[in-house]
Design an enzyme around this catalytic site. Structure first.
Site, PDB file in Angstrom:
ATOM      1  N   HIS A  32       0.852  -1.161  -0.118  1.00  0.00           N
ATOM      2  CA  HIS A  32       0.000   0.045   0.068  1.00  0.00           C
ATOM      3  C   HIS A  32       0.956   1.176   0.054  1.00  0.00           C
ATOM      4  CE1 HIS A  32      -2.271  -3.265   1.602  1.00  0.00           C
ATOM      5  NE2 HIS A  32      -3.461  -2.819   1.127  1.00  0.00           N
TER       6      HIS A  32
ATOM      7  N   HIS B 238     -29.536 -16.104  22.841  1.00  0.00           N
ATOM      8  CA  HIS B 238     -28.460 -16.123  23.819  1.00  0.00           C
ATOM      9  C   HIS B 238     -27.847 -17.269  24.186  1.00  0.00           C
ATOM     10  CE1 HIS B 238     -30.458 -12.326  24.430  1.00  0.00           C
ATOM     11  NE2 HIS B 238     -29.615 -11.709  25.243  1.00  0.00           N
TER      12      HIS B 238
ATOM     13  N   ARG C 135     -23.918 -20.676  33.726  1.00  0.00           N
ATOM     14  CA  ARG C 135     -24.942 -20.115  34.496  1.00  0.00           C
ATOM     15  C   ARG C 135     -25.434 -20.919  35.477  1.00  0.00           C
ATOM     16  NH1 ARG C 135     -31.128 -19.097  34.064  1.00  0.00           N
ATOM     17  NH2 ARG C 135     -31.084 -17.140  35.437  1.00  0.00           N
TER      18      ARG C 135
END
Lengths: 689, 689
Positions: A46, A493, A540
């Site tokens: 670049h 979720h 959880r």
């Protein structure tokens, strides 16, 4: 040195002295053409950005940047990030010219196999480089993490008259960086945190790959950053050295806000046929256009990779300047050490990344008496809070889920502009920047950062996790709510493929502990793994704390996988699982035992750690002759074939989850001990898979 | 109906007429308490947002939203998105009350297995719902895609006096939505595109899970959105019906800018002990607090799930209103059909999602004569441009990489505020919103959207890809630069685990074609797959166009995997590969043949399609008795064990890439025909893996 520091138009070393103006211009053009020549020689890269950026980069490096090319690890150096990593050749030119361990020959190897000058800047490969950049927006966000780390260490360790931590974080950022959402997250946080020592130069060249940025990017960037609470200096002529110098000085003067300096530039500046167009961006100019560009910019040297000696002499002053600056800092440290020996010792320990003596004492007893079920996220929170008083450098936070991820350090205080000593970071609902900030903090040094969110939201932060793995940074990712077991929140979720996703990232260690005791071991790994990031995958739902009196000790986790229990020395079937499915596997082992079937239960919390074991160990855990194998994991089955083999059975999920109580989901989806036992029986009967 | 529409304080049906004000209040409280009761009964969910949001949602639905509960597919309905999906119970209450196919019994099954009322709103599960939301920021971005689709179809099909496409897109968005970077990307684009028919109500309640938003979110939201080019109406009292009504009217009046209405509200409004705190957010209020809240808000009904009959009567007027509105539109369509029969036919075809007759004619001959190597990205570009004139509804764009992804439709024109007819979208360097906009367009209908970026940047857009798969949307993801073969850009740009990542997403079909002819087949699959997204994984580097005169036809791709070539009917070894490694596998087959070893070469471009084949077909391609198997793929080896089996060899990459020319990398990493042949020989000799 065989390097051609001769004026090639005369064939003799350059001797005449130059006016300041002339030397500035000459330095800038040298940077430009080292970059352009490197791209041209590689026939890849670049050139446009270096041609446009060189003046602002030069001014920053020549007039402001505090750094010592002889010691790129000096802790109090200014940090410099090239967020638009595709301009790498410019950075390599600067590193070479200011005296880092990067030769002209290295520049000539730009983008070649094994070189120190890869296509995009890579930390650990290029000497003197702060962070790996290329994927846009990441560097922008890393810088925020560095500036946060600086403020934290300063708040913790500086004493009146002893500013031992006191540096700036600079970056050059591009349109693309500002378009990426992560930079919005980062800028919003930086503004809120009033990071006055963060100074970004924005290369506003109006061009991106598809053409003029106006085809999609017309927002009022200045207004946007002011809304975030930034000082915006705009617009200045990015080619005017005095303007750039003045703007940086103005930014330095504003101690209360991060600064964005909007520098109007032209991509491919000087290229008669490509300047100001997308054509200058991502491919070599071509030999002819290189010549034309050199001519247009008054570059009187023939040949490639030319460094006029006066340029080298001028820019290498950075070495002397840097040595002096670091010497002064060393003296400051000496004085500090005498005045505050304890603080100095701790600071140096933290900067080295060492864990304080006794950091792990008592950890093994944390859950020794625990008989109530406990979620591994909660166990992790308990471990963290046991560690926090001992490991000062442990700090982090959550993307607005701390009460759920259990990642709060109880006595840590909240990190804010009014309390940089705080150890609890509030990232807001901004997972992407959370990951990148953690990397910035880790790269800054002095801090062991952690992040916290639900496993499903790993998807929002994949790029920084990958880059942290590539850089080999000690970052600890805490991912809770790790399966359909989270229940009612439903498929949006519930992770299915995210655990596999973590496992697939090279150099990342992923651990899904089975219970509280394995969670302790997982934390030990994560903290001691200095050379790479670790992901902790946590439930959880509550899980039984495995009664180790009948089982192998949790320390088996250190080897990635281990025989947790077996009915007899010569088992017929192996049942393996991870995390919340290990106790189900154990229960299945019991059911089978009642039927006289001898099972071995293997806890396999970390594939990476297991794969790193010698083959003999792995064969001992999973002996080749036992073909009846079952894996159970509440996630994508992909990849488990490696352990179950041709005859095995994988109980996993190849579809999205469901909204219902977690226990109901486990029942409905067959993530049960009975199912495991049935499959085992079936396998032993030689039944169909 | 056994539903309890009685005034429970009197035990009799309610008869007295109410003032407008009173009925508004009563409706709002009914919505609130249906939501609160649903959460309480499920003992799981988010009561706080519904309590705060109910007034603004009610005003929007009661006074403005154009919809017909009897036909949720009416193409010209207004779209409504609940971007803060955790407030799902509020939406379910509205859907029930306005007469969608969602009963009170459904509400009572909130968050239970198999119910129509999951924890977060799921498209396809909940009648009348536009998009699946929950992961924050996604709905915000989907809405932009819908508004873009509306403008495009209007520009293409409306005629003077015939506004057959003319609707609004509304959303309710939360703090969390605005914190996520994707919303910045979306807002910047929406402002640039001057999407005047996009109206968002921002629930500015000042609370997020970790506490007050002020702990991390202090930016000037209004200023930020003005900088993006939005009309910002702020702040209004979100509980004042007149204010909300006035603000929406003001937003409707501004035709030239998207609108953000900042509604100040209080989370958990009415709850004496939890209102205005994070405690109201993510868990049931508790029975006692529910009672206290009902009392505080003057709710005089005992029992749960109560709908006063006057409320039902009032809100069910939506049915009559909607029927009338849709009738009027049908009449408009009739008139339009008479005046513009051709346009009407095309519009209806597009809205149905049908491909025009003859859409695939000539495709098979596109590369029939091609003998020069061609990158599959280029082949894809040729296919797209062959399809574009026939398939009007095909439109999309790239995240500032169109010249590299080859995704430009040559005669498509650029989509902009001045040309909504344009089919080329310029997303800027904003991959995340690109994915979500594509989903919004697909859900709007009338459009088959595609996206384009490098495969590595899939990491920036994982959440919308997952949600598109979950919703079953026809979106085509073009991912070019699909391996280390891209060369010099180096490891930051070289995918390793991304291909596996795509494969791991349930319901997503991933195809990595081996050459130009397989690319044609891949496009056919993607377009015909109405019920789910497809990812096309394409090479940067040129690949030989396989000479099908000696090989099986490319149509084998339709089955996911097929025998491309074999040396003899009874092969000794199977070599499988995908994409750019297939020609290497073929070459290896030749090398082995020279040694008298009979190989079968299997092209396996899509695991999902292959797995969907009958077992007999799969066994025919990969016969169980051939245990010597090799897979070659320039990506993570994870998961290939499924096909190589216990005795097989996987030639892949379990580390990051390198910056060097692509061919050099292939050599250095052993992705070569010689290596494949050597491994095959070794396997047949019974050698060690």
């Amino acid at each position: 040195m065989a390097e051609n520091y001769l004026r090639l138009d005369t064939g003799k070393p350059e001797e005449q002295s130059m006016s300041d103006f002339k030397i500035d211009e000459l330095c800038i053009n040298t940077i430009r053409f080292l970059a352009v020549d490197a791209v041209q020689k590689a026939n890849s890269g670049h050139p446009g950005a270096p041609l446009g950026l060189a003046p602002m980069a030069y001014v920053l490096w020549d007039r402001f940047l505090k750094h010592n090319p002889a010691d790129s690890n000096w802790p109090d150096r200014d940090r410099f990030i090239l967020s638009c990593g595709h301009a790498s050749a410019l950075l390599y030119a600067l590193l070479h010219l200011t005296g880092y361990d990067l030769s002209l020959d290295d520049l000539k190897q730009f983008r070649q196999w094994g070189s120190k000058t890869p296509g995009h800047p890579e930390y650990g490969v290029v000497p003197g480089l702060e962070v790996t950049t290329g994927p846009l927006g990441q560097g922008f966000a890393n810088g925020v993490g560095m500036a946060m780390a600086e403020r934290h260490l300063a708040a913790n360790y500086n004493r009146p008259g002893h500013e031992v931590i006191d540096h700036y974080t600079y970056a050059i950022v591009s349109d693309g960086d500002l378009e990426e959402g992560i930079s919005s997250e980062a800028a919003s946080l930086a503004g809120y945190l009033r990071l006055g020592k963060l100074i970004y130069l924005y290369d506003d060249n109006g061009i991106s790959i598809e053409g003029k940025t106006g085809i999609t990017f017309t927002e009022d960037v200045a207004g946007r950053f002011q809304s975030y609470g930034w000082q915006v200096i705009e617009p200045i002529n990015g080619f005017d050295i005095g303007s750039v110098e003045g703007a940086i000085s103005e930014a330095l003067a504003d101690k209360g806000r991060p600064s964005l300096i909007v520098c109007r530039t032209i991509i491919g500046y000087g290229s008669p046929n490509k300047a100001g167009t997308a054509a200058a961006h991502g491919e070599p100019l071509g030999e002819e256009e290189v010549s034309l560009t050199k001519k247009q910019l008054g570059w009187n040297y023939e040949g490639l990779f030319t460094v006029p000696p006066e340029v080298l002499a001028h820019l290498r002053k950075a070495q002397e300047r840097g040595r002096k600056q670091q010497d002064e800092w060393q003296q400051k440290m000496e004085t500090y050490r005498r005045a505050y020996p304890d603080e100095a010792r701790k600071l140096e320990e933290d900067l080295r990344g060492d864990l304080p003596a006794g950091w792990d004492s008592g950890l093994d007893d944390l859950f020794g008496e625990e008989t109530r079920p406990i979620a591994t996220r909660s166990a992790s929170g308990i471990v963290m809070n046991a560690l926090a008083p001992r490991i000062r450098s442990l700090m982090g936070g959550s993307a607005d889920l701390a009460p759920s991820t259990k990642t709060e350090l109880k006595d840590g205080g909240d990190y804010s502009a009014d309390n940089y000593r705080g150890r609890n970071l509030h990232f807001g609902v901004r997972e992407h920047v959370m990951g990148a900030i953690a990397s910035g903090m880790a790269r800054h040094g002095g801090i062991i950062p952690y992040t916290g969110t639900f496993l499903i939201f790993y998807d929002y932060m994949r790029p920084p996790v990958r880059l942290a793995a590539m850089m080999g940074l000690r970052v600890i990712y805490i991912f809770s709510h790790d399966s359909v077991g989270l229940g009612e929140d439903g498929p949006t979720h519930q992770p299915v493929e995210q655990l596999l996703g973590l496992r697939s990232v090279p150099h990342l260690v992923t651990i899904r502990p089975a219970d509280a005791t394995e969670t302790v071991e997982a934390w030990k790994i994560a903290l001691q793994r200095r050379g790479g990031p670790t992901a902790l995958v946590l439930s959880r739902q509550n899980l039984p704390v495995l009664d180790r009196s009948n089982l192998a000790p949790a320390s088996g986790l250190q080897r990635g996988g281990y025989v947790l229990w077996e009915a007899a020395a010569a088992p017929e079937v192996i049942i393996m699982g991870t995390g919340s499915e290990v106790h189900i596997a154990l229960e299945a082992g019991g059911l089978l035992q009642e039927k006289g079937i001898k099972a071995r239960i293997v806890s396999l919390p970390s594939w990476e750690l297991f794969e790193a074991q010698p083959a003999e160990y792995r064969d001992k855990v999973l002996p080749e002759n036992i073909k009846a194998r079952i894996a159970i994991e509440a996630g994508s089955p992909l990849g488990w074939e490696r352990y179950t083999g041709d005859s095995g059975v994988i109980i996993g999920l190849s579809h999205f989850g469901h909204s219902a109580p977690g226990k109901v989901i486990y029942e409905k989806l067959g993530l049960t001990a009975q199912r495991v036992a049935d499959e085992a029986e079936n396998l032993l009967r030689g039944g169909e898979k």
